[in-house]
Design an enzyme around this catalytic site. Structure first.
Site, short mmCIF file in Angstrom:
data_model
loop_
_atom_site.label_atom_id
_atom_site.label_comp_id
_atom_site.label_asym_id
_atom_site.label_seq_id
_atom_site.Cartn_x
_atom_site.Cartn_y
_atom_site.Cartn_z
N GLY A 1 0.81 -1.13 -0.14
CA GLY A 1 -0.08 -0.06 -0.07
C GLY A 1 0.87 1.44 0.01
O GLY A 1 1.89 1.26 0.25
N CYS A 2 0.11 2.41 -0.32
CA CYS A 2 1.16 3.55 -0.48
C CYS A 2 1.37 4.11 0.72
O CYS A 2 2.41 4.32 0.98
CB CYS A 2 0.25 4.64 -1.53
SG CYS A 2 -1.35 4.69 -0.97
N TYR A 3 0.28 4.48 1.56
CA TYR A 3 0.87 4.99 3.01
C TYR A 3 1.71 4.17 3.70
O TYR A 3 2.75 4.72 4.19
CB TYR A 3 -0.52 5.17 4.08
CG TYR A 3 -1.42 6.28 3.55
CD1 TYR A 3 -1.10 7.46 3.74
CD2 TYR A 3 -2.62 5.85 3.17
CE1 TYR A 3 -1.78 8.61 3.50
CE2 TYR A 3 -3.57 7.04 3.11
CZ TYR A 3 -3.16 8.39 2.97
OH TYR A 3 -3.84 9.42 3.06
N VAL A 4 1.47 2.61 3.23
CA VAL A 4 2.30 1.70 4.09
C VAL A 4 3.85 1.85 3.72
O VAL A 4 4.57 1.89 4.49
CB VAL A 4 1.70 0.19 3.66
CG1 VAL A 4 2.46 -0.70 4.40
CG2 VAL A 4 0.08 0.39 3.94
N THR A 5 4.13 2.07 2.30
CA THR A 5 5.40 2.00 1.83
C THR A 5 6.35 3.22 2.70
O THR A 5 7.23 3.19 2.91
CB THR A 5 5.62 2.31 0.47
OG1 THR A 5 5.00 1.01 -0.28
CG2 THR A 5 6.86 2.44 -0.17
#
Lengths: 332, 332, 332, 332
Positions: C151-155
């Site tokens: 996921g984007c936020y996760v990265t």
């Protein structure tokens, strides 16, 4: 002034950008009380729940709300033809109406029919209507039962160009206009999404925009009009090209036309959208080279181009201070 | 291709927006090695420390850096006249130069002197220079020692209008152009501050902008040009008004002029800045009504309008794939 | 490299922002040929007609296009669970898949079911899947048949915080993240309209966002995560608060963790979204006071947060230069 | 009210954003007459020539203008310490002062000296000053000779958190705040240029911002505060993390604290900057999970965070309607 002396105001179509902007202005107007605001989409909901930005205690009602007929004035901000029968009923009840749609803007009903692809529902009312470009028609507005509020692009072009055309000082007019996104209205449409419009800019409606015939009818001559969509929320800047037989006279006319007006002014420096955003003002300037002239004109499309001019019309109709409730200073 | 076969490239004035954009393109170009980048303001500092967005291992050097003379090609992105003596020295050493200033853009040196208020420092070099509007002058560019990279506004107008004017199909031309803020260059100036330009829009330079004579010289006829400042970082949209004796022929010319070009194309739908931002493309379309025509043309001012066209010129000069290192797809 | 040696690539769901961004990257990738791109909404239309910004010669096909099974690799960019059966079929045919949805991101299928409110359609495939946070799992990615793109936020949170957590140097983690609008995907929804988001900023999903459990599972500890919506098109900045028993050791870990990585780097100065927008990079920095630490981490949500990391995964899977086709320099 | 009954108002430093915003509010205030506005940079020029957005008939004067001492109230909007001697003189003349700098905000003069790196020029005046967070100190403000207008970030955090802290219901407070660009003041600085901030977002001042000690002093406990710079002109959103021994009681306190206030309100839905921009309102909401709480609080940094609260303080000091001249409805 006691509260009971305040004007009782209704707004039909208070959910759209123009209607909501009227609601915002009337809520802070020293001489008005908002008694009814309608919205098909939000009937029964509190304004402040639908629009947290508008802490208004009213509940949206429907178009049949009998309170509308008890108002001194009603602003109608509906799509073309949708408000026609209501406007008639209100006027029959003695309610004065400011209509923000294009329904009553054209002298020539056939022209309206052609431009909007409809049959005008009330040509009889159209004859009553006064075209509410405030600074140019105060006496008629004062007496009007029905005021047709001018189009936004139209206002930005007419205010500087009407005096020039009336003096026979402008021909071959091209209006290249640029508008903020709110001019398109409230929309669930990917074309108006943030990702589509941010860092973007485009032209549209070449040779076909509905405001072209409105400009041309009011100026009494053909105008080539091209609208564009700016990545800003509010504001219109029109760059108007023309030829003139007498540049000095043209400048004189532009400088003098609105000398004592609170909302319209010629400026030496070129005006910018940021000079008038969030105000009811129109500022314009001009430059000449040989027999070519260029006028730069700016307004806030939702105020002087819609809700602000509508409230200014109301102020005139009811003999109030014409500037009441209308912002003149633009914020950062 | 072994590394030693790559072109050795220098950039003078790599600190400005156009120069930094060349640096960004060259760093990712498959056939080039960046060997030197100069910046008066940042001499001695690492590029990546000054511009964290550009993780370039080089240290900015000064304009006297002898590495410049070892390059195959040098991009010069300095203010008017500032690069004149350097360009001469480089060419004397056999280095081919792409100059991004206006110094070598005009055929008529006197016109240049008048427009820029200077005396051209090297009229002799001016005679050598090839005007690098790539799609219109490939053979000359291929052989050129010195290419004058066209102005940004100019490129957006010339690409569609040159074929029309050469065919005698356009007169009475008015170019109403709108540019992103990066066109003004890197600045510490409140006029270009975020608070001044966000949600704002303005015209400037009416009848006086320096790109008007450049457009007029190249088209061979007078053009009325008005620039405006858009609240976007990149991109130019030009709305070009003209009259034509034969609209069908004009459309035919516009459709056919760049049929096999990778970067320039006629489109049926109106192009938007967002269609070409961050690419080296120019897209344009046209609409006609009677003998009036309107062309809408869009480019990225820093790419096809500056650094991208400069790299395209380099690709042509050295017989590389003309699209190498140049983006064609625009991101969201 | 001859054309026949290029990887044959398919994209499923190429109409969405992430899918279209993969399409853009693959089209310019030196080692790939795009052979098929599907879109339910635009099946049968040319990519360049739907998206003038993407001058791609392909016609969008449907999900049943047999060409998909002839590809070396297929990127699947569909909503949760929508791609499950297709992914299985492709893998059965020996096609390697990079999935951009959340379907295969969780080790714990039950957790996935709870978070997304579905029953995982292919728990068997989930066991095959490798979590594709490139810098932390290269060996597994190299051998993977199915890569789950993070996921984007996760990265943005994992890249700096994984090394700290693995070293036991961070507790009480709060990630306050701010994302550009493209993170929400392509939408016809007034909430994502220009007028609603321009000059606006908001928090959402407090205590309930789906990326919180993904972060917590990968870090092996609870994280309080709050997303916000920025008025920019692209980019995420995460401000991560934590306590640490040893600030010096924590800084040492952060500085050293990605020392030789091309896309991930610690910087002394605080990184900004503008330093990484339009690139595949992640930049982060840290500050400490007593036992409190703050990490600032930035990525482009559509590149390192989605399509860029997906292509980086492909590069690793097929033994290509890991940086091929992936921008490292951020434009103005 | 006759004109002669209106308050006579002066503004010192009317050239800055906060000062110009006071000028804008006072010009439209029904109970005030603006008699003098000073600006070092623009002394002798008409306000409307310097700021076309502000059609004010006054000419900027200098700080020595004797009219200042004839005012009922003077707003001082100067950089730290620059207004100290003037404030003293004005108060000696019986003029009541609202100071928008940090000079009189701290109870602890030594703390002020340390934070701002100066020696407080008038510790005697500091003892007179009332901290003007309107809703929390009305009685003192009513009687005050000198009101210290709170910091913008500070206001957004204190309004929700003061009631919680006074009730012992919040600990371990982290305030992650995001502000529009106008918070930085009027600047000619490339860091605040359009190209630098548009499509960008960054954190700054980690562990070191001057508003942190102001928040901590007023709350009576340490707060970890991190400011960020949003690409919007106006508005602050603070995301405040804390732990609480009793979430139900905390929610009760937040809901009840400002129940009858016109400008401050708890809302069930999460507030956004767009709900309060261009108004004097503060809106906040809260969410809880276990003993963790998050408050989202929004204000307009130039109004409730500066000029609006300053005018509200004036309204209280002079017994006017507290909402006079202060917008409550936020425009599109």
């Amino acid at each position: 002034m006691k509260k009971s002396n305040k004007l009782k105001i209704g707004i039909v179509g208070a959910n759209g950008y123009a209607g909501a902007e009227v609601l915002r202005l009337i809520s802070a107007h020293p001489d008005c009380t908002l008694v009814v605001a309608t919205s098909r989409a939000n009937e029964g909901k509190r304004v402040c729940d639908v629009f947290p930005a508008l802490p208004c205690p009213l509940v949206f009602s429907g178009m049949k709300d009998p309170l509308l007929k008890t108002c001194d004035a009603v602003f109608v901000a509906l799509p073309q033809t949708a408000g026609a029968s209501l406007v008639g009923e209100l006027i029959d009840c003695g309610v004065r109406v400011i209509d923000l749609s294009a329904d009553y803007r054209f002298d020539d009903t056939e022209l309206y029919n052609g431009v909007y692809g409809v049959t005008h529902p009330r040509p009889d009312l159209n004859k009553l209507a006064v075209y509410g470009l405030c600074e140019t028609a105060r006496d008629k507005i004062r007496a009007a039962k029905l005021v047709a509020n001018p189009g936004c692009y139209v206002t930005s072009v007419l205010l500087p160009m009407l005096p020039l055309c009336r003096a026979g000082l402008a021909s071959n007019i091209i209006a290249d206009s640029k508008s903020g996104v709110s001019g398109a209205g409230r929309k669930s449409d990917e074309n108006y999404s943030y990702c589509n419009l941010d860092e973007n800019f485009k032209a549209y409606g070449l040779f076909t925009h509905r405001h072209a015939p409105e400009i041309s009818e009011k100026l009494g001559k053909e105008v080539l009009f091209t609208p564009h969509l700016l990545p800003v929320k509010r504001g219109i800047l029109s760059t108007v090209y023309f030829t003139t037989p007498d540049p000095d006279a043209a400048l004189e006319v532009l400088r003098g036309a609105y000398k004592s007006e609170p909302f319209v002014s010629y400026t030496d420096a070129l005006p910018e959208i940021g000079h008038v955003a969030h105000t009811n003002r129109c500022m314009f300037s001009a430059r000449f080279s040989g027999n070519r002239g260029i006028v730069i004109s700016v307004i806030d499309n939702l105020l002087k181009g819609a809700a602000g001019q509508a409230v200014q019309n109301m102020n005139i109709m009811f003999g109030l201070d014409e500037t009441a409730g209308l912002p003149q200073y633009s914020p950062i």
